[in-house]
Motif scaffolding. Sequence first.
Motif, PDB file in Angstrom:
ATOM      1  N   MET A   1       0.836  -1.206   0.000  1.00  0.00           N
ATOM      2  CA  MET A   1       0.000   0.000   0.000  1.00  0.00           C
ATOM      3  C   MET A   1       0.869   1.254   0.000  1.00  0.00           C
ATOM      4  SD  MET A   1      -3.055  -1.183   2.581  1.00  0.00           S
ATOM      5  CE  MET A   1      -3.556   0.474   2.894  1.00  0.00           C
ATOM      6  N   VAL A   2       1.928   1.262   0.789  1.00  0.00           N
ATOM      7  CA  VAL A   2       2.824   2.416   0.837  1.00  0.00           C
ATOM      8  C   VAL A   2       3.506   2.609  -0.515  1.00  0.00           C
ATOM      9  CG1 VAL A   2       4.968   3.282   1.862  1.00  0.00           C
ATOM     10  CG2 VAL A   2       3.175   2.342   3.318  1.00  0.00           C
ATOM     11  N   LEU A   3       3.960   1.528  -1.120  1.00  0.00           N
ATOM     12  CA  LEU A   3       4.600   1.635  -2.436  1.00  0.00           C
ATOM     13  C   LEU A   3       3.620   2.100  -3.507  1.00  0.00           C
ATOM     14  CD1 LEU A   3       6.926  -1.495  -2.440  1.00  0.00           C
ATOM     15  CD2 LEU A   3       7.566   0.905  -2.144  1.00  0.00           C
ATOM     16  N   ALA A   4       2.374   1.670  -3.425  1.00  0.00           N
ATOM     17  CA  ALA A   4       1.367   2.128  -4.388  1.00  0.00           C
ATOM     18  C   ALA A   4       1.097   3.618  -4.215  1.00  0.00           C
ATOM     19  CB  ALA A   4       0.080   1.331  -4.215  1.00  0.00           C
ATOM     20  N   LEU A   5       1.028   4.085  -2.976  1.00  0.00           N
ATOM     21  CA  LEU A   5       0.829   5.512  -2.728  1.00  0.00           C
ATOM     22  C   LEU A   5       2.022   6.323  -3.219  1.00  0.00           C
ATOM     23  CD1 LEU A   5      -0.799   5.466   0.820  1.00  0.00           C
ATOM     24  CD2 LEU A   5      -1.861   6.192  -1.313  1.00  0.00           C
ATOM     25  N   LEU A   6       3.220   5.824  -3.004  1.00  0.00           N
ATOM     26  CA  LEU A   6       4.420   6.504  -3.487  1.00  0.00           C
ATOM     27  C   LEU A   6       4.426   6.572  -5.007  1.00  0.00           C
ATOM     28  CD1 LEU A   6       7.179   7.754  -2.866  1.00  0.00           C
ATOM     29  CD2 LEU A   6       8.126   5.452  -2.962  1.00  0.00           C
ATOM     30  N   SER A   7       4.050   5.491  -5.649  1.00  0.00           N
ATOM     31  CA  SER A   7       3.974   5.478  -7.102  1.00  0.00           C
ATOM     32  C   SER A   7       2.944   6.473  -7.612  1.00  0.00           C
ATOM     33  CB  SER A   7       3.632   4.070  -7.593  1.00  0.00           C
ATOM     34  OG  SER A   7       3.473   4.058  -8.978  1.00  0.00           O
TER      35      SER A   7
END
Length: 132
Positions: free
Chosen positions: A102-108
Amino acid sequence: MTAPAWLVEVVRLKPVPMPWARMIRTPIAICLPLAFGIFTGQIGIGLPIALGGFTSSLVERGGPYLGRGKRVATVGVLGGGLGLTVGLLVRGQGWLVVLVFMVLALLSAALTVGGNAGSASIRGPGEWASAR
C-alpha cells in the motif's frame, strides 16, 4: 438538448497510426528469451530476461533515445531491483506485506502526479520546472 461543440470535439475519435515497430518488438523481447530458456532447460535465466523485456515494453513511449534510456533504466533498476529487494525483505510477514504494498502504491501515485513521466523516469531539478 445537444452537446456543446467543444465537448463533441474532445470526445471525437481520431484515427492514429498503428505502432507496428512496438507491436513487433514487444513479443520478440518477451518470447525469444523465454523460448531460449525453455529450450535450453535454463528457465531460471530466460524468465527474468523475458520479464525485463516485458517491463521495458510497457514504458516504451517513443521520443528521444536519452528519454527512452532513462525510462527503461529507471524502471529496470527501481522497479526490478527495488521491488525484488523489498519483496525479499517482507516475504512471509503477513499483514506487513499488505502495508508495504500500500505504501509503495501511494508513493507510485504521488510520483505520477509529478508529471507524465514522473513515475517512470528520473528528472533533474531544472527539468521539473520546464516540464510544466
